[in-house]
Design an enzyme around this catalytic site. Structure first.
Site, PDB file in Angstrom:
ATOM      1  N   GLN A  27       0.820  -1.210   0.000  1.00 19.61           N
ATOM      2  CA  GLN A  27       0.000   0.000   0.000  1.00 19.61           C
ATOM      3  C   GLN A  27       0.855   1.262   0.000  1.00 19.61           C
ATOM      4  O   GLN A  27       0.523   2.249  -0.655  1.00 19.61           O
ATOM      5  CB  GLN A  27      -0.933   0.007   1.217  1.00 19.61           C
ATOM      6  N   SER A  52      13.643  -0.842   1.685  1.00 17.49           N
ATOM      7  CA  SER A  52      12.741  -0.078   0.816  1.00 17.49           C
ATOM      8  C   SER A  52      13.250   1.327   0.523  1.00 17.49           C
ATOM      9  O   SER A  52      12.718   1.991  -0.374  1.00 17.49           O
ATOM     10  CB  SER A  52      11.352   0.016   1.452  1.00 17.49           C
ATOM     11  N   ASP A  82       0.234  -3.734  11.481  1.00 13.70           N
ATOM     12  CA  ASP A  82      -0.556  -3.436  12.681  1.00 13.70           C
ATOM     13  C   ASP A  82       0.243  -3.610  13.963  1.00 13.70           C
ATOM     14  O   ASP A  82       0.176  -2.777  14.872  1.00 13.70           O
ATOM     15  CB  ASP A  82      -1.788  -4.350  12.750  1.00 13.70           C
ATOM     16  N   HIS A 107      -6.282   1.166   7.872  1.00 12.09           N
ATOM     17  CA  HIS A 107      -7.005   0.120   8.609  1.00 12.09           C
ATOM     18  C   HIS A 107      -7.173   0.627  10.033  1.00 12.09           C
ATOM     19  O   HIS A 107      -6.284   1.274  10.585  1.00 12.09           O
ATOM     20  CB  HIS A 107      -6.227  -1.193   8.572  1.00 12.09           C
ATOM     21  N   GLU A 194     -11.639 -11.789   7.276  1.00  9.72           N
ATOM     22  CA  GLU A 194     -10.375 -12.517   7.195  1.00  9.72           C
ATOM     23  C   GLU A 194     -10.453 -13.855   7.928  1.00  9.72           C
ATOM     24  O   GLU A 194     -10.003 -14.889   7.430  1.00  9.72           O
ATOM     25  CB  GLU A 194      -9.250 -11.669   7.792  1.00  9.72           C
ATOM     26  N   SER A 251     -21.800 -25.842 -14.864  1.00  7.40           N
ATOM     27  CA  SER A 251     -22.765 -26.795 -15.423  1.00  7.40           C
ATOM     28  C   SER A 251     -23.996 -26.905 -14.525  1.00  7.40           C
ATOM     29  O   SER A 251     -23.951 -26.570 -13.333  1.00  7.40           O
ATOM     30  CB  SER A 251     -22.114 -28.172 -15.556  1.00  7.40           C
TER      31      SER A 251
END
Length: 330
Positions: A27, A52, A82, A107, A194, A251
């Protein structure tokens, strides 16, 4: 629930402000790059030793330590795992927050369960794209976007909601639609989904189906194909057009068998257990259990990971996936 679109959001609520995105994972990279390319002033906050840092700089982004990024910023988006947010908030974010700043999340876990309690002198908002980061990024570069949720937990300046909508617009979300919710509702529905369906319920259903066939004497390879591999075909139909699209596409044999036998698998007892799981999310028992697990060094989680890795479906699956040339090998 109302949906908001391009005409309902204005980037002026973010323009001229310093925006720090903490984290550069799935994100984080999407938020930082999309906002930068929307003409906003963005930097990325990372640990100095983070792998990073180089990736962010290669993408043309300024990189600072988390503490320096927060001290520089007017708006801070926390896109860290988190379980690490509380300690990083206490040590690096909280000491550098200023009156009138905005603290943003994707979140609601740490706000809803009071792991992070911001001062009353800042805005607290949420912007949660309902897609993984690579899709947030890809749709933006294609001139589109993904649906987003927004929420306001605290509005100190009187502009918190407008800032959340502007952020969603900067991500491309207002081209798809933005729905307003609350931290409570986002957190509790996300965790329940989740646990009971996406990560917990589906995995246990797959394993139980596989085990049932193998215990009845069928080859593991056939059990894998029928209970794991072909699930993607069905999920894609759900994703594209709901239950009716799936039933239309399979089907008549599969449709009739599914409608008459499915309720025998997901019984009223299963739904009763789902309600118990939801209650544990609602009253904070799950959050406490997870936080205690993290603080103890993940002893139970490590055992569960080992158990899953040792399941026969993983062994036969690895062998069969090697036969599938279209899968990316990692």
């Amino acid at each position: 629930m109302n949906a908001y679109y391009e005409q309902d959001a204005d980037l002026k609520y973010l323009q001229g402000k310093n925006i720090a995105v903490l984290g550069f994972g799935s994100q984080g990279h999407a938020h930082a790059l999309n906002l930068k390319e929307s003409g906003l002033n963005v930097c990325v906050g990372l640990r100095p030793d983070s792998s990073s840092c180089e990736k962010a700089r290669e993408n043309g982004l300024e990189v600072n330590t988390i503490a320096d990024a927060v001290a520089w910023a007017d708006i801070v988006m926390v896109l860290l795992p988190d379980q690490y947010q509380k300690s990083i908030y206490e040590s690096e974010i909280k000491p550098n927050l200023k009156e009138g700043n905005t603290l943003a999340f994707a979140h609601g876990f740490n706000i809803h369960y009071n792991q992070i309690v911001p001062p009353g002198t800042v805005n607290v908002i949420m912007i949660a794209p309902k897609s993984p980061g690579h899709l947030v990024r890809r749709t933006y570069t294609q001139g589109n976007g993904v649906p987003c949720l927004i929420a306001v937990h605290q509005d100190y300046t009187g502009e918190a909601r407008q800032q959340a909508l502007a952020w969603a617009k900067g991500l491309g979300g207002t081209k798809a639609g933005v729905i307003e919710t609350t931290f409570k509702n986002e957190t509790e529905t996300d965790l329940f989904g989740e646990q009971a369906v996406l990560c917990g319920g589906s995995a246990e259903l797959i394993k139980a189906g596989f085990e049932t066939l193998v215990e009845a004497g069928y080859p593991e390879e056939l059990a894998y194909f029928e209970c794991m591999h072909e699930l993607k075909l069905i999920v894609d139909l759900y994703y594209e057009g709901g239950l009716s699209r799936m039933n239309y596409s399979v089907s008549d044999t599969a449709e009739y068998g599914g409608m008459t036998r499915g309720p025998r698998v997901i019984t009223s007892d299963v739904k009763a257990e789902m309600k118990k799981i939801l209650e544990e999310v609602q009253d904070g028992r799950f959050a406490k259990e997870f936080i205690d697990e993290c603080n103890a060094g993940y002893p139970n989680m490590k055992k569960l990971r080992e158990s899953n890795a040792d399941h026969p479906i993983e062994k036969v699956g690895a062998k069969l996936r090697d036969m599938m040339s279209w899968l990316l090998k990692k």
